[in-house]
Design a protein around this motif. Structure first.
Motif, PDB file in Angstrom:
ATOM      1  N   ALA A   1      24.304  37.818  46.828  1.00  0.00           N
ATOM      2  CA  ALA A   1      25.661  37.689  47.372  1.00  0.00           C
ATOM      3  C   ALA A   1      25.919  38.849  48.319  1.00  0.00           C
ATOM      4  CB  ALA A   1      26.688  37.678  46.247  1.00  0.00           C
ATOM      5  N   LYS A   2      26.820  38.610  49.271  1.00  0.00           N
ATOM      6  CA  LYS A   2      27.189  39.651  50.220  1.00  0.00           C
ATOM      7  C   LYS A   2      28.280  40.510  49.594  1.00  0.00           C
ATOM      8  CE  LYS A   2      28.090  40.193  55.173  1.00  0.00           C
ATOM      9  NZ  LYS A   2      28.453  39.475  56.416  1.00  0.00           N
ATOM     10  N   ILE A   3      27.980  41.786  49.427  1.00  0.00           N
ATOM     11  CA  ILE A   3      28.870  42.687  48.699  1.00  0.00           C
ATOM     12  C   ILE A   3      29.405  43.771  49.631  1.00  0.00           C
ATOM     13  CG2 ILE A   3      29.076  44.258  46.733  1.00  0.00           C
ATOM     14  CD1 ILE A   3      28.487  41.344  45.986  1.00  0.00           C
ATOM     15  N   CYS A   4      30.702  44.020  49.534  1.00  0.00           N
ATOM     16  CA  CYS A   4      31.323  45.090  50.303  1.00  0.00           C
ATOM     17  C   CYS A   4      30.830  46.430  49.763  1.00  0.00           C
ATOM     18  CB  CYS A   4      32.841  44.997  50.198  1.00  0.00           C
ATOM     19  SG  CYS A   4      33.707  46.375  50.995  1.00  0.00           S
ATOM     20  N   LYS A   5      30.321  47.272  50.626  1.00  0.00           N
ATOM     21  CA  LYS A   5      29.757  48.547  50.188  1.00  0.00           C
ATOM     22  C   LYS A   5      30.827  49.535  49.747  1.00  0.00           C
ATOM     23  CE  LYS A   5      26.131  50.192  52.338  1.00  0.00           C
ATOM     24  NZ  LYS A   5      25.191  50.671  53.385  1.00  0.00           N
ATOM     25  N   LYS A   6      32.075  49.319  50.202  1.00  0.00           N
ATOM     26  CA  LYS A   6      33.146  50.247  49.852  1.00  0.00           C
ATOM     27  C   LYS A   6      33.869  49.857  48.565  1.00  0.00           C
ATOM     28  CE  LYS A   6      34.075  52.154  54.424  1.00  0.00           C
ATOM     29  NZ  LYS A   6      35.120  52.460  55.428  1.00  0.00           N
ATOM     30  N   SER A   7      34.105  48.578  48.375  1.00  0.00           N
ATOM     31  CA  SER A   7      34.857  48.140  47.195  1.00  0.00           C
ATOM     32  C   SER A   7      33.954  47.619  46.084  1.00  0.00           C
ATOM     33  CB  SER A   7      35.853  47.046  47.569  1.00  0.00           C
ATOM     34  OG  SER A   7      35.171  45.851  47.898  1.00  0.00           O
ATOM     35  N   GLY A   8      32.709  47.258  46.412  1.00  0.00           N
ATOM     36  CA  GLY A   8      31.813  46.692  45.416  1.00  0.00           C
ATOM     37  C   GLY A   8      32.153  45.263  45.046  1.00  0.00           C
ATOM     38  N   MET A   9      33.098  44.654  45.752  1.00  0.00           N
ATOM     39  CA  MET A   9      33.489  43.269  45.500  1.00  0.00           C
ATOM     40  C   MET A   9      32.763  42.355  46.486  1.00  0.00           C
ATOM     41  SD  MET A   9      37.580  44.028  45.057  1.00  0.00           S
ATOM     42  CE  MET A   9      38.006  42.431  44.362  1.00  0.00           C
ATOM     43  N   LYS A  10      32.880  41.062  46.280  1.00  0.00           N
ATOM     44  CA  LYS A  10      32.310  40.137  47.262  1.00  0.00           C
ATOM     45  C   LYS A  10      32.988  40.385  48.603  1.00  0.00           C
ATOM     46  CE  LYS A  10      33.127  36.315  45.137  1.00  0.00           C
ATOM     47  NZ  LYS A  10      33.192  34.872  44.870  1.00  0.00           N
TER      48      LYS A  10
END
Length: 784
Positions: free
Chosen positions: A598-607
């Motif tokens: 899955a593509k994960i936001c590097k700052k929030s750790g969310m999708k």
């Protein structure tokens, strides 16, 4: 007439035999047993005398060695295999010699008669007792096989001192099974029961050697042993006393006794590892004692075989007043932070969080409960996995509140924590920080079960039903022919993906100070966690690899705390020292079939959403696809100077510039920016837009939270203290404070205020210069 009398006599004899056979006598009496604990290779670990202070193993079902059988028969009763319990010729010879010498110089008893005498407990050697023995011996012979009679005799024959039976003698004199006796040793044990109170190892050894050698010569003359065997046996020394009782695993012995195990017990324990765990605690004993800590225990499990490898239940070689007899491995103690990785795994398993999703680390009060981090600081926002390997308390409590105490409590019991005897409401949110008790036994078994479950999925792509079974301590021979693999038809307690991520997070924990000498494991990867209970009463450490689980507890059995006692400082070094002995070589394979990309936001750790400028593809548990998209990365409009926020209601389109920001709520941002200098705050709104009602909330009340009950204590002078209220503000302007609609004060830059409200219910209102306001109710109470 004679034939009738003869027939009647024969019929009567047959009838007597039938009656006797139908009423079989007991030749294997049940007596209190000694206990001998062996390791998996049959090396002795610990032993304990029976309750009647005799060394004996009366319930053993073993076969006698040929060496002992031949020795005892040729010494005591060479016609044993042919008579019916009585040798008339021997009795007549003994009777004649005794009458002739006018004293008892010969017995004439067979082995069966000696067995009868021991069973009847005839201490006086009278002719009446001899008649009783003759009858009883005949009765035994018609009811039992010769091998059974020999076995019974060898179990209850005296071998000197308080040693009863061949097997007890073998262990007390030679520390071996009787089946492994040499010819010399077998001959020695054949002669010992003859006069065990007058001659035994340590008493009249010269006479004992002489009698042994005579028997060895007889065996050679009867061609039962070779010339070489005879020569070697004659040269063998005999012991001068019993071997000192070994006591390497006393608490393992206690544990087996509590489970109704006694006699000779072969365990799964590895003698070398057991010795090393004892040695490790022995070396640390003085250091701990200097800090007022008297107890510690270590448990080592084999993950794949689900066996106990070492069981050191308490500090070895300490005084009685140190509670040395307490088996702390099975003692319920406050868990501290040792359960946090389990919450992490459950959240991943149920799709509540992703491994790197940021969670709030800010001052928190929930229903009067105010958790604090160990260092009393806050990060504002921290990735979930970092909160685990750094063991942060506040994020863990906030996550537990979201996950649900009831659900967490239920799943902990499902995993195998048996000490959670009270309902979830009794523990509340403290469940994650040591509000409940657990045993080192259960903790180690839970982590071993997780490791085994992950290994099962890697190997079979399924979960075994026995993955979470409790470790075996009693040795059992594996029966590959009857073994049947059973699998779950649906998901296991925890998915392989969630377990793998948990172990990866636990592997990132900073290890103890390398200068202390624990740097030996530079290459080995270990998933590990420590815990320290409230009041520094319990220090925990548990470590896990695909091969082993090591658990350590340090503290005082009586519950007394020590200011310097912590899991990292005291328990973790011991755990790593044990791992250095084990030398683990493997690490957990990634269960790719139980994870999805899955593509994960590097700052929030969310999708990642469309606004997440920094994103990466990552493997997450399948349930993670159900989590929400990032709600921290958003697009905002700036004015032509790119210094202020604007929107369509207060600026023209051709004068607006679009930019993406990672924006945290005010309270999280307040603490996050202190430790993250690269955090870019959202600009202030332009003056033209400040009155617009769509403007985002710029401040957040940190304390008090809604419906907080506040107790204001008195100082030593009996003067009332003041409560300190705090607000996180994103702007640079002033904030105005009101209590019950009455103006109290204004703040700028540092938004903290000391107040002294009266008892009762109140409403705090905060308002900024733009007129935006926020109100929360609170109550001031008196202490009961």
């Amino acid at each position: 007439m004679r034939s009738r009398i003869l027939s009647f006599t024969l019929l009567f004899f047959i009838l007597i035999v039938l009656v006797l056979k139908l009423n079989k006598p007991t030749i294997f009496p049940k007596k209190p047993e000694s206990t001998l604990v062996l390791d998996k290779y049959k090396n002795p670990l610990s032993a304990r005398v029976s309750t009647d202070f005799q060394w004996q193993f009366s319930s053993l079902n073993y076969s006698l060695s040929e060496k002992y059988i031949k020795s005892i028969i040729h010494f005591e009763d060479k016609y044993f295999m042919y008579h019916l319990g009585i040798n008339p010729i021997s009795i007549l010879k003994a009777f004649w010699q005794n009458v002739k010498s006018q004293k008892k110089i010969r017995g004439g008893s067979t082995i069966t008669m000696q067995l009868a005498r021991l069973l009847l407990e005839n201490k006086k050697r009278t002719y009446f007792n001899k008649c009783k023995e003759i009858f009883f011996a005949f009765w035994i012979e018609i009811c039992y096989e010769k091998s059974e009679i020999l076995s019974a005799y060898s179990q209850i024959a005296p071998f000197g001192g308080n040693i009863i039976g061949l097997e007890a003698a073998s262990w007390r004199y030679f520390e071996k099974f009787s089946t492994s006796l040499s010819w010399s040793e077998a001959a020695l044990f054949a002669i010992l029961p003859n006069s065990p109170s007058r001659i035994y190892p340590g008493k009249k050894n010269e006479k004992l050697i002489q009698k042994r050698n005579q028997l060895l010569l007889k065996l050679k003359e009867n061609k039962l042993i070779s010339e070489q065997e005879f020569t070697i046996s004659m040269l063998e020394p005999i012991p001068f006393s019993t071997i000192k009782t070994i006591n390497q695993a006393p608490h393992a012995l206690d544990f087996l006794l509590k489970n109704n195990k006694n006699g000779i017990i072969q365990t799964t324990i590895h003698d070398f590892i057991q010795h090393k765990t004892n040695e490790i605690l022995e070396k640390e004993k003085l250091n701990l004692a200097a800090n007022g800590v008297k107890n510690a225990c270590i448990l080592v499990l084999d993950v794949e075989k689900n066996e106990v490898l070492a069981y050191t239940g308490n500090m070895p070689n300490v005084s009685n007043h140190s509670q040395k007899d307490v088996d702390i491995i099975h003692a319920a103690r406050s868990t501290g932070s040792i359960l946090k990785p389990l919450l992490f795994s459950m959240c991943l398993n149920d799709g509540i969080y992703l491994p790197k999703t940021i969670v709030a680390d800010i001052p928190t009060i929930i229903a009067g409960y105010a958790p604090k981090n160990f260092d009393l600081s806050y990060d504002g926002a921290v990735p979930f996995r970092n909160a685990i390997h750094r063991s942060l308390n506040v994020p863990s409590v906030r996550v537990l509140q979201e996950y649900g105490v009831e659900k967490f409590h239920y799943n902990l019991k499902k995993l195998g924590l048996k000490t959670l005897s009270k309902p979830a409401s009794h523990y509340g949110l403290t469940l994650i920080l040591g509000g409940a008790e657990a045993t080192l036994w259960d903790i180690c078994n839970v982590y071993a079960g997780m490791a085994r479950s992950l290994n099962s999925f890697i190997k079979y792509q399924q979960y075994q039903k026995n993955d979470y079974d409790v470790a075996k301590i009693e040795y059992q021979k594996s029966d590959t022919t009857s073994y049947k693999q059973e699998y779950y038809t649906q998901n296991a307690i925890l998915s392989a993906g969630s377990i793998w991520h948990t172990f990866e997070a636990m592997n990132e924990v900073s290890r103890p100070d390398l200068e202390m000498g624990w740097q030996i494991l530079n290459e080995a990867k270990i998933a590990w966690k420590t815990g320290t209970s409230f009041g520094n009463r319990d220090a925990w450490a548990v470590g896990c690899t695909p091969e082993y689980v090591v658990g350590v507890w340090v503290g005082n059995a009586i519950g007394e705390g020590s200011a310097s006692l912590t899991g990292v400082k005291n328990a973790a070094p011991l755990m790593f020292t044990v791992f250095n002995v084990l030398k683990p070589k493997k690490w957990f394979q990634c269960p790719e079939n139980d994870l999805v990309k899955a593509k994960i936001c590097k700052k929030s750790g969310m999708k990642a959403n469309a606004n997440c400028e920094q994103a990466e593809m990552d493997l997450i548990p399948k349930k993670g696809l159900e989590t929400s998209l990032c709600n921290y990365c958003k697009t905002y409009f700036l004015d032509y100077s790119q210094k202020f926020l604007v929107n369509h209601s207060c600026a023209s389109t051709n004068q607006m510039f679009q930019k993406t920001y990672f924006v945290l709520p005010p309270a999280m941002e307040m603490y996050f920016k202190i430790k993250n200098a690269n955090y870019i705050r959202l600009p202030n709104w332009s003056e033209a837009c400040k009155t617009n009602t769509t403007i985002r909330k710029s401040f957040e009340i940190i304390y008090p939270l809604p419906y907080t009950k506040i107790f204001i204590p008195r100082e030593l002078t009996n003067k009332k203290s003041k409560a300190v209220f705090q607000v996180a503000y994103k702007g640079n302007g002033k904030l105005f404070w009101f209590i019950d609609k009455k103006f109290v004060s204004e703040t700028q830059v540092y938004h903290q205020l000391q107040v002294e409200p009266l008892l009762g219910n109140h409403v705090l209102t905060i308002e900024d210069e733009a007129g935006n306001s926020q109100s929360i109710p609170f109550e001031v109470i008196e202490k009961d």
